[in-house]
Enzyme design. Sequence first.
Site, short mmCIF file in Angstrom:
data_model
loop_
_atom_site.label_atom_id
_atom_site.label_comp_id
_atom_site.label_asym_id
_atom_site.label_seq_id
_atom_site.Cartn_x
_atom_site.Cartn_y
_atom_site.Cartn_z
N GLU A 184 0.78 -1.23 0.00
CA GLU A 184 0.00 0.00 0.00
C GLU A 184 0.82 1.29 0.00
O GLU A 184 0.37 2.29 -0.55
CB GLU A 184 -0.93 0.00 1.23
CG GLU A 184 -1.99 -1.08 1.21
CD GLU A 184 -2.94 -0.93 0.02
OE1 GLU A 184 -3.47 0.17 -0.19
OE2 GLU A 184 -3.14 -1.93 -0.70
N SER A 190 -43.35 -21.75 34.51
CA SER A 190 -43.16 -22.26 35.87
C SER A 190 -41.87 -21.78 36.52
O SER A 190 -41.71 -21.92 37.74
CB SER A 190 -43.19 -23.79 35.85
OG SER A 190 -44.44 -24.25 35.39
#
Length: 786
Positions: free
Chosen positions: A184, A469
């Site tokens: 790059e 429950s």
Amino acid sequence: MWTRRRIAPILTIAAAVVVVVIGVSGAALLTHTAVELGRFARADARRATFIHAAGQPLVPGVSVRAVDLAGTLARLKYVETRASPTGPGQFRRTSGAWDIALRSDGEPRNTGPGGGNAQGPDRLRLELRGDRIARVLRNNQPLSGTALEGEVLTGAGERSGEDFRPVRLAEVPMMVLRAFLAAEDHRFYEHRGLDLRGLVRAAWANARAGRVKQGGSTITQQLVKNRLLTPRRTFLRKLDEAWLATVIDWRYPKERILEGYLNEIYLGQRGPLSIRGVGAAARAFFGKEVHQLTLAEGALLAGITRAPNSHSPTTNPGRARERRDAVLARMRELGWINETDQKTAAAHPVRVRSTPPPGQTAPYFTDLVQEELEQRFGDEPALETRGVHVVTSLDVALQRFAEAAVARGLDRLETRYSRLRRSEPGDKLQAALIALDPATGHVRALAGGRDYIASQFNRATLGHRQPGSAFKPFVYAAALGVRASSDENNRVLTAASLVDDTPIVRNVDGKPWSPRNYEDRYEGRVSVRRALVASLNAATLRVADAVGLDQVVATAQALGIDSHLDTVPAVTLGAFEVTPLELARAYLPFANGGLSPRGAATLTAIHTADGTSLDPGGEAAKTVLSPAGAYLMTSLLGGVIDSGTATAARGIAPAGTLAGKTGTTNDARDAWFVGYAPNLLAIVWVGFDDAHAHGLSGAEAALPIWMDFMRQALDAYPASPFPVPSGITFADIDTTNGKLANRYCPAVARETFLAGTEPPVCTDHGGPVDQVVDWWRRFRNWIRGR
């Protein structure tokens, strides 16, 4: 005719206009630059804010095999040696002990000479018995226990839909750095943010090729574009990019810019997630930490940077290899590697994970951390300083156990019940699992679904479902009067009291309502213990009648249920929605002796770069149950595992170590299990996101996943039985009438009571007939030699 006298005022005005325009433009440019620099600094600070897991506990009893201590040390960049460690960040293991040379400040650094203090690094020695820690010593001094530094999970700058794991520049191998520079910006350390030579070279190459073949952007420009600008290719945007790159290169050191670039670079997609930075990419593609990358792997990542999706090594390994080899050739051309290195790396096959797990550890958990940070700090500048370290409560080993248990459990259910299989990822059966530290309420592990890549919706914290429950313990806690504020008038029942379990009808809004027991089975006259252990709906409603619905709701809210609850009969059976995290935290007082932690669920410490500690926030824990009351509830919930709806879990831990409760909604849309040991509480929910009924009970769907997780967790961190506090008594009860048993009672069981609540002695047995029966029983036993 224009004279000099006439022209002079015009020139003066024009000059003034030019000065004003230049002044305004300069002010606008300075303002724009200051604003953008501020945005850059905030983004830089966020991206450099590291979120850590809790350090691996090293205390007697811990299994070094189960917690994968070797893997933990490798991820922390410790190096294994054959000889005794000589520098910080090294360790050696033998059959009987582990020797670890700790880093002085807990921060990752390169190992080698010169580390540690003047006397050398702190030395930790773990003496083993089998694979378990028997003794911990630091510099030859015994300790009750210690912990390693926490692994990095992500950064505070993580964006939604990202796979992000920040790294420090020092962690990246030099060859990997050079691969990115070669690909790059090989003149990165020579230019000042804008590389004019690179621009001219790229323009010439593109002109010769007749197409865009090279880019002239520097690494600094790319970082500016990613952090501050839009991807639109316009002249003004490129001009702004060039200016800001020049300013930022002047403002920041090169190393900081390069680190920011490596953490910001986009490296492809994993489903809906963007792979952001080399840390996430190393895990996503290779299943490695960044410091473990080879030259070939680093060159591959650097090569795909310009077109990460079209050159993805997962979907286009051929193109990825071409780009990798081009980067290697460029590195050779620049003299950064030799010919042998180039050929060796180029000969390496392109091997990446075809179905990688999330590169980020515990993604659902880190989403919750981000939410808590936002709630705690918001727009405050506390986290806008670079170098902040956020320490969380996550136990990496427990997280691994949780994710594996959820995946295995759902696969088993779909294999066993073909009706549960769905082809679309968004429609599949789901589960959530949360593990909490009972003492602090902190989240130790969290799985918010079966696959974060397929769905980022966190069912553990955002899913509102009926607990069924699993709500019943709050009913019994109210009736037994175990709250810290309770007096004798609130204690309407004991565990031995008898209630009717027969069909019951209530009038609700002018209509009859009759809750049914599971499979329509009723047991008649039963004890309170039996009613909870067997999860009997009709008996539970009668228990709620005895204490009052307002007391039931008040108890649930006191213990930590924050969702809305109406004082209607259906509330006793869990008909109102809660989140799994909310329900789990409401169970904590049962497990920890009566305390309700109210602080942050994930944050344990926040440290700035200058050593200042920030308050993670939250209230102090509240005492909501008496210690004896908490133990009484644990005794009842222990019965669920010993002889109730969760007997399948009996074998995973010693007796007296586990307690819990199943939960199933009447329409079988939601299945739950909440269970705990003294050192760990875990909750599991199973269901479909669209609330479609799956037809399974909590014992069938949620309990097996909970058992799988807790079996692993208790293998790693063994637990002892629950201690018995003062204020608890035990007595033998005649199970036929709930009274203290005498020698003539025909059916006797041991029961737990709050001191002073024991029932009277049984007078139903002990008459002449009972005495004759007792005499005959003793005579028969004597004849048989018993």
